[in-house]
Design an enzyme around this catalytic site. Structure first.
Site, PDB file in Angstrom:
ATOM      1  CD  GLU A   1      -1.950   8.923  10.819  1.00  0.00           C
ATOM      2  OE1 GLU A   1      -2.163   7.854  11.437  1.00  0.00           O
ATOM      3  OE2 GLU A   1      -2.850   9.721  10.539  1.00  0.00           O
TER       4      GLU A   1
ATOM      5  CD  GLU B   1       0.885   9.004   4.948  1.00  0.00           C
ATOM      6  OE1 GLU B   1       0.507   8.250   5.868  1.00  0.00           O
ATOM      7  OE2 GLU B   1       0.191   9.249   3.941  1.00  0.00           O
TER       8      GLU B   1
ATOM      9  CB  CYS C   1      -7.195   5.254  12.716  1.00  0.00           C
ATOM     10  SG  CYS C   1      -7.102   6.864  13.424  1.00  0.00           S
TER      11      CYS C   1
ATOM     12  CB  SER D   1      -2.752   9.037   6.760  1.00  0.00           C
ATOM     13  OG  SER D   1      -1.880   7.969   7.042  1.00  0.00           O
TER      14      SER D   1
ATOM     15  CE  LYS E   1     -11.458   0.671  13.694  1.00  0.00           C
ATOM     16  NZ  LYS E   1     -10.226   1.027  13.001  1.00  0.00           N
TER      17      LYS E   1
ATOM     18  CD  GLU F   1     -10.259  -0.395   9.397  1.00  0.00           C
ATOM     19  OE1 GLU F   1     -10.485  -0.763  10.570  1.00  0.00           O
ATOM     20  OE2 GLU F   1      -9.560   0.584   9.128  1.00  0.00           O
TER      21      GLU F   1
ATOM     22  CD  GLU G   1     -10.270  -0.931  -1.150  1.00  0.00           C
ATOM     23  OE1 GLU G   1     -10.828  -1.694  -0.334  1.00  0.00           O
ATOM     24  OE2 GLU G   1     -10.908  -0.235  -1.953  1.00  0.00           O
TER      25      GLU G   1
ATOM     26  CB  CYS H   1     -13.017   4.844  19.666  1.00  0.00           C
ATOM     27  SG  CYS H   1     -11.981   5.271  18.269  1.00  0.00           S
TER      28      CYS H   1
END
Ligand code: SF4
Ligand code: SF4
Ligand code: SF4
Ligand code: FES
Ligand code: FES
Lengths: 158, 573
Positions: free
Chosen positions: B278, B281, B298, B318, B357, B360, B365, B502
């Site tokens: 990251e 990036e 994230c 990102s 999650k 996710e 993807e 989290c």
């Protein structure tokens, strides 16, 4: 169809949440029901999430979320009809059609709407199918009427 | 401070406080059901009633303002009877399902029924059969267990700014539903699980993956590995009755090994890896005039939130996968090979503080050559269940270390568990990458506490980077409106879906309890303060992974395995 909703909304420039009910009423008047597309447009216009619009709309009995069926059955739940057992009539019709008030059958043939006094108290309890009144009903009679429309469809089709 | 009377004693209160707040400060507990600590009271359930001794009337303590001269009895016979009746009414149409319920032994309603001495069904109401909605990959809704307290509605709207749920219908037909009563997967729900945290009953739970994991553990053809997220070691303890903020990293790892996981890895390792990708990036976007501000990626509920409500902002996200997915990808596509295992035989489990999650892990993807990075996600709560199911007694275990090579981590990676942590870790590494020197004492205090917007700026070699941190999706909206309008002053924004990050994720031990979250936060910062390895770029295991496999950050293999794409959604808003 959206354009109907859009037309309604142009009459409410800059409106807030308090205008939700009148807007829903006008949209239903124009479209016959409240579609998802309409809710999306109304939500964007008023800045109200769809879940809230649905919540408010379902609080009142007057809104429907599916187009009316080919046969639209209005069941009167006004006082006179209530006294004469309209609750039972409604239940019998709902059971016969396997849908509840506000819904439309999957084949698009039947829909049920609960209404307040439709001005035929003398005939209580009353239902009205596509403008045709049926009075002094019993549960059995109501079911028979529904069956007769079903039969008519089965034999003539469309 | 002014004074009021509770149970005959003077207790202090601040002007504007409710009776409940004053009672709490004085150490007097009154049960609540519909009340959410950080939101304005609604006074809907009335379980919190106390008796006004002057009038004999019952007043809802959660919404009644404390006043001088007010005198209340919190546990008079009248108050207790009223509470009991309320619970009996709530139970009147409630399924008698406790033994088969996710919330058994951990249910607010059940607890109240027990505490108030409900021993028979005195009041019976008509039960309406309703379907369980298991359409979402993350959240299950069992409307029959719903007591219509409205907490989920308010959490979803007022904390998360999503409004996927609301009351619909009226009277006996009143229920919680999405727009048009669609199933949750078709709604705007972002799977954050904050409603699950708020729900006092078993009406809202995560969609459990325990069975899949148990089956895999027993399958001789599978190599079952598990990774655990940074925020879990400081919260799992609460599920076993230990105080909030206890760090049981070693015991948890030992328990997982005993259960039979072939390897136990630390997601903080891949948090370090994420930072390398990251930061690279970010530097690239800043130097090559890419899309700025860049926003962290994230937190999967945040991703869905952006896809649903802010599709124009997607180019700002990102492209880095989250640490969970990154570790899953390198486990399957690198580690398996080093062990001589077929990558398809690896069954990769992750233990996460998060319900999103699960969503996710199932995203299309995320597939690499058709294979998912992660096979099953367990929340902190499910992890605790798994440990209990295998009859593991934590206090009888010797702490164990995570397995290499994905067991080594910097404390910067560990900080991913808290709002501000990704930013702090990124700033530490960006500082080093750009200046070649470490950042002073490494602490970025400006981003450390709170859930609302926090800002910081740092000047590196004449380049000023402005950064912002925000958590709770409702709080994020303002920042995002600016990004969408092109007026955002920042270069880099960290967004975490859950308020506080989290450590307060939707998969954590139940309840909206800010005190517990504070303790978990303190535990993370204590770990950081005591650590010797505190920056991601010094994690040797990460460096080695680049040398042996990935090449360089942002390189070809990284892009194939560690980066992803997003999709604009068209759900009914
Ligand atoms: S929600 Fe609570 S009271 Fe209801 S069945 Fe589950 S454990 Fe029992
Ligand atoms: S999971 Fe999050 S977004 Fe979905 S209904 Fe619950 S609070 Fe709302
Ligand atoms: S689902 Fe849970 S939080 Fe929502 S209203 Fe029902 S009981 Fe309350
Ligand atoms: S009440 Fe039914 S027609 Fe008047
Ligand atoms: S907790 Fe006070 S009214 Fe519900």
């Amino acid at each position: 169809m959206n354009t109907m909703t859009e037309q309604v909304l142009t009459r409410y420039p800059g409106a807030g949440r308090d205008k939700l009910i009148p807007i829903l009423q006008e949209v239903q008047e124009a479209d016959g029901y409240i579609s998802k597309e309409a809710v999306a447009l109304i939500g964007r216009h008023l800045g109200v999430p769809a879940s809230k619009i649905y919540g408010v709309a379902t609080f009142y009995n007057q809104f429907r979320f599916t187009p009316k069926g080919k046969y639209h059955i209005m069941v009167c739940r006004g006082t006179a009809c209530h006294v004469k057992g309209s609750a039972d009539i409604l239940e019998r019709i709902e059971r016969a059609l396997k849908i509840t008030a506000g819904e439309t059958s999957r084949d698009g043939l039947f829909s049920i709407e609960v209404v307040a006094c439709i001005g035929a108290c003398g005939l209580a309890p009353v239902i009205c199918v596509n403008g045709e009144y049926h009075g002094k009903l019993t549960g059995d009679a109501a079911e028979k009427i529904v069956k007769s429309y079903q039969q008519r469809e089965a034999t003539h089709g469309n | 401070m002014e004074q009021m009377i509770a149970n005959g004693n003077m207790i202090p209160f601040e002007k504007g406080e409710t009776v409940l707040t004053a009672l709490k400060r004085a150490g007097i507990r009154v049960p609540t059901l519909c009340h959410i600590d950080c939101l304005p009271p609604v006074g809907a359930c009335r379980i919190c009633v106390v008796e006004d001794t002057a009038t004999g009337q019952l007043i809802p303590s959660c919404s009644f303002p404390a006043a001088p001269g007010l005198s209340v009895a919190t546990h008079s016979v009248k108050a207790l009877k009223a509470r009991k009746t309320i619970v009996e009414l709530l139970l009147a149409n409630h399924p008698d399902d406790c033994l088969y319920c996710d919330r058994n032994l951990n249910c607010d309603l059940q607890k109240l029924a027990e505490e108030l001495g409900v021993r028979q069904r005195r009041i019976s109401g008509e039960r309406i059969a309703q379907f369980v909605d298991n359409s979402s990959p993350a959240i299950m809704r069992d409307p029959e267990k719903c007591i219509l307290c409205g907490k989920c509605v308010r959490t979803c709207e007022e904390i998360q700014g999503v409004s996927a749920l609301d009351f619909s219908g009226r009277g006996s037909k009143c229920k919680i539903s999405t727009a048009f009563d669609q199933s949750l997967n078709l709604s705007t729900c972002v799977s954050c699980g904050q409603c699950v945290m708020a729900c006092p009953t078993g009406a809202l739970t995560e969609r459990s993956s325990l069975r899949e994991v148990m089956n895999a553990l027993q399958d001789p053809k599978k190599t079952v590995v598990i990774q655990h997220a940074p925020a879990i070691s400081v919260s799992l303890a609460e599920e076993f009755g230990l105080p909030a903020g206890s760090d049981i990293m070693g015991l948890m790892t030992a328990a997982l090994k005993k259960i039979g996981f072939k390897a136990v890895f630390d997601t903080s390792f891949s948090a370090d890896l994420t930072i390398m990708e990251e930061a690279t990036e970010l530097v690239e976007r800043v130097t090559k005039k890419g899309v700025l501000p860049m926003i962290t990626s994230c937190s999967p509920a945040w991703i869905k939130f952006a896809e649903t409500f802010y599709p124009t902002v997607l180019p700002h996200l990102s492209t880095c996968k989250s640490p969970q997915q990154m570790l899953g990808a390198v486990i399957r596509h690198y580690w398996a090979g080093t062990q001589g295992i077929d990558k398809k035989a690896v069954y990769s489990v992750s233990a996460m503080p998060c319900t999103a999650k699960k969503f996710e892990a199932e995203r299309e993807e995320m597939l690499v050559k058709g294979a998912p990075d992660i096979d099953a996600v367990l929340t902190t709560r499910e992890l605790a269940k798994l440990i209990r199911m295998y009859s593991i007694e934590l206090d009888k275990l010797e702490p164990a270390a995570c397995d290499l090579p994905f067991g080594e981590r910097s404390s910067a990676g560990k900080l991913f568990g808290a709002s501000g942590g990704v930013m702090e870790a990124a700033i530490r590494t960006a500082h080093y990458l750009i200046t070649g020197r470490e950042l002073g004492n490494l602490v970025v205090a400006a981003v450390r506490s709170g859930v609302g917007l926090r800002e910081t700026a740092l000047t590196l070699n004449g380049l000023t980077l402005k950064a912002a941190v925000v958590s709770g999706l409702g709080n994020a909206r303002k920042v995002l409106d600016e990004v969408a309008a092109g007026t955002s002053p920042y270069h880099f924004i960290e967004i975490m879906s859950c308020p506080g990050g989290c450590i307060n994720g939707g998969g954590q031990p139940r309840g909206i309890d800010r005190e517990n979250v504070k303790r978990r936060l303190a535990a993370l910062y204590a770990i950081d303060a005591a650590a010797t390895l505190r920056v991601s770029h010094k994690n040797r295991a990460v460096a080695e992974l680049y040398e042996k496999f990935l090449g360089k950050p942002g390189g070809h293999t990284s892009h194939e395995l560690l980066h992803t794409t997003y999709q604009a959604r068209t759900d009914l808003l």
